[in-house]
Design a protein around this motif. Structure first.
Motif, PDB file in Angstrom:
ATOM      1  N   LEU A 124       0.979  -1.334  -0.296  1.00 39.05           N
ATOM      2  CA  LEU A 124      -0.066  -0.084   0.096  1.00 39.05           C
ATOM      3  C   LEU A 124       0.661   1.180   0.027  1.00 39.05           C
ATOM      4  N   TYR A 127      -1.272   7.187   2.552  1.00 36.32           N
ATOM      5  CA  TYR A 127      -2.475   7.466   2.258  1.00 36.32           C
ATOM      6  C   TYR A 127      -2.492   8.851   1.659  1.00 36.32           C
ATOM      7  N   CYS A 131      -2.603   8.337  -6.050  1.00 35.82           N
ATOM      8  CA  CYS A 131      -2.449   6.906  -6.681  1.00 35.82           C
ATOM      9  C   CYS A 131      -3.941   6.808  -7.613  1.00 35.82           C
ATOM     10  N   ASN A 132      -3.632   5.845  -8.510  1.00 35.52           N
ATOM     11  CA  ASN A 132      -4.641   5.018  -9.047  1.00 35.52           C
ATOM     12  C   ASN A 132      -4.811   3.776  -8.302  1.00 35.52           C
ATOM     13  N   ILE A 133      -6.138   3.021  -8.819  1.00 35.52           N
ATOM     14  CA  ILE A 133      -6.283   1.498  -8.651  1.00 35.52           C
ATOM     15  C   ILE A 133      -6.296   0.833 -10.024  1.00 35.52           C
ATOM     16  N   GLY A 168      -6.873   8.258  -9.725  1.00 33.58           N
ATOM     17  CA  GLY A 168      -6.649   9.390  -8.548  1.00 33.58           C
ATOM     18  C   GLY A 168      -6.864  10.697  -9.017  1.00 33.58           C
ATOM     19  N   HIS A 182      -5.725   9.961  -3.194  1.00 32.83           N
ATOM     20  CA  HIS A 182      -5.447   8.764  -3.131  1.00 32.83           C
ATOM     21  C   HIS A 182      -6.662   7.885  -3.430  1.00 32.83           C
ATOM     22  N   LEU A 184      -9.543   5.104  -3.687  1.00 32.39           N
ATOM     23  CA  LEU A 184      -9.935   4.239  -2.674  1.00 32.39           C
ATOM     24  C   LEU A 184     -11.246   3.600  -3.255  1.00 32.39           C
ATOM     25  N   THR A 327      -5.139  -3.049  -7.409  1.00 27.48           N
ATOM     26  CA  THR A 327      -4.107  -2.675  -6.697  1.00 27.48           C
ATOM     27  C   THR A 327      -3.515  -1.372  -6.681  1.00 27.48           C
ATOM     28  N   GLU A 328      -3.046  -0.686  -5.631  1.00 29.14           N
ATOM     29  CA  GLU A 328      -2.698   0.603  -5.884  1.00 29.14           C
ATOM     30  C   GLU A 328      -1.398   0.883  -6.866  1.00 29.14           C
ATOM     31  N   GLU A 330       1.356   4.198  -8.279  1.00 31.01           N
ATOM     32  CA  GLU A 330       1.258   5.558  -8.355  1.00 31.01           C
ATOM     33  C   GLU A 330       1.020   6.365  -9.658  1.00 31.01           C
TER      34      GLU A 330
END
Length: 340
Positions: A124, A127, A131-133, A168, A182, A184, A327-328, A330
């Protein structure tokens, strides 16, 4: 008493029985010296560690844990004095990322080590780091909830590994710019898992001959001395049974006996019928296919298919399941992720 009333004197002519034997032993110098030496010996032995029991490990090797404990003075044959169990427990947690909790207790000459391994967690990002997922598998979206960020896919969309699912970058209405956050959210997708295995028409089997060789030995501190030096281990299964000298459950001494049991076997190759070979391959392939599926995934359907390449037959296990994905990553690594 009776002697006074009868006006006579009583003399002991002969004694026998357990009380006499006990008195005779207790007043012998050799027994007293031996007993004293025994007590001193037991006391000295109680100052040392003679056995380490480790419980709770799954993925982590007990050998690696024992090697780490050595650095902090916990190993067979070392003094217990000066070792802080709580400090060593905390150090174990710091040394092993897989260990979430550890407890060390001294019980007699035994060290009880209990550990609890943590569930594998994804990497991770901080916080406060935008970031993108992104998708970590290929699949079809079943449900997506963007708690923070901009969802770029919807239910029913097919996604590829590495594709941005929740961006993000949130577009601002007042200016032509983006707010970096960030991302989520929770994303569930229908994912196919495939496993392929070749069908083998022969099988190696093991048959025991009935010949058994017993090789007794003596345990002396950290060494084992066997009666015979047996070296040729080929075609033998070896079982070992140790019996350590102990006083009670937790007072283990560094002495004992051990017995190796060598069981001889022969191996042979047998031919399988087509039906036997296929059944065996399907069972094996299903078991191995299940190893790649996450535990929390819900299996919705499974297919068994076959293909042939030249003279070889292959079994394919196709498993459809619904699992949590994402998954996270950048923003710079996964792309800008702006909506059109």
């Amino acid at each position: 008493d009776i002697s006074e009333k009868a006006k006579c004197q009583i003399n002991i002519v002969y004694e026998k029985g357990i009380p006499k034997v006990i008195r005779r032993i207790l007043f012998q110098k050799g027994f007293l010296v031996g007993f004293l030496v025994f007590v001193i010996f037991i006391y000295i032995m109680s100052l040392y560690i003679w056995q380490i029991d480790i419980e709770g490990y799954e993925s982590e090797s007990p050998y690696n844990i024992k090697e780490a404990l050595k650095d902090y003075g916990i190993y067979e044959g070392n003094l217990k004095k000066g070792i802080d169990p709580k400090k060593v427990s905390n150090q174990l947690i710091l040394d092993f990322e897989s260990i979430a909790w550890a407890s060390i207790q001294f019980r007699g000459t035994v060290v009880k080590v209990a550990i609890s391994e943590r569930d594998e967690m994804p990497v991770l990002l901080p916080y406060d780091s935008p970031c993108n997922i992104i998708s970590d598998v290929n699949g079809t979206i079943v449900r997506i909830t963007a708690k923070k960020g901009n969802a770029l896919v919807k239910e029913g969309d097919s996604v590829n590994k590495g594709q941005i699912l929740i961006s993000g970058n949130i577009p601002l209405r007042t200016v032509n710019d983006y707010l970096k956050v960030h991302a989520l959210g929770e994303i569930y997708a229908k994912v196919w898992h495939e496993y392929t295995q070749k069908v083998e028409y022969t099988e190696e089997i093991k048959e025991y001959t009935g010949k058994i060789i017993l090789n007794p030995g003596i345990i002396f501190f950290d060494k084992v001395y066997y009666l015979r030096k047996l070296k040729d281990r080929q075609n033998y299964d070896i079982e070992e049974k140790q019996v350590r000298i102990s006083i009670g459950k937790n007072f283990i001494l560094p002495f004992g006996i051990t017995t190796e049991r060598w069981k001889e076997y022969n191996t042979s190759i047998i031919d399988l019928s087509a039906e036997q070979a296929i059944d065996k391959a399907v069972i094996s392939a299903k078991r191995k296919a299940g190893e790649s599926i996450p535990e929390e995934a819900e299996i919705t359907q499974q297919f068994v298919m076959f293909s042939r390449k030249e003279n070889d037959l292959f079994v394919h296990i196709m498993t459809e399941c619904i699992q949590k994905i994402g998954t996270e990553a950048e923003l710079e690594e996964s792309g800008i992720g702006k909506s059109n």
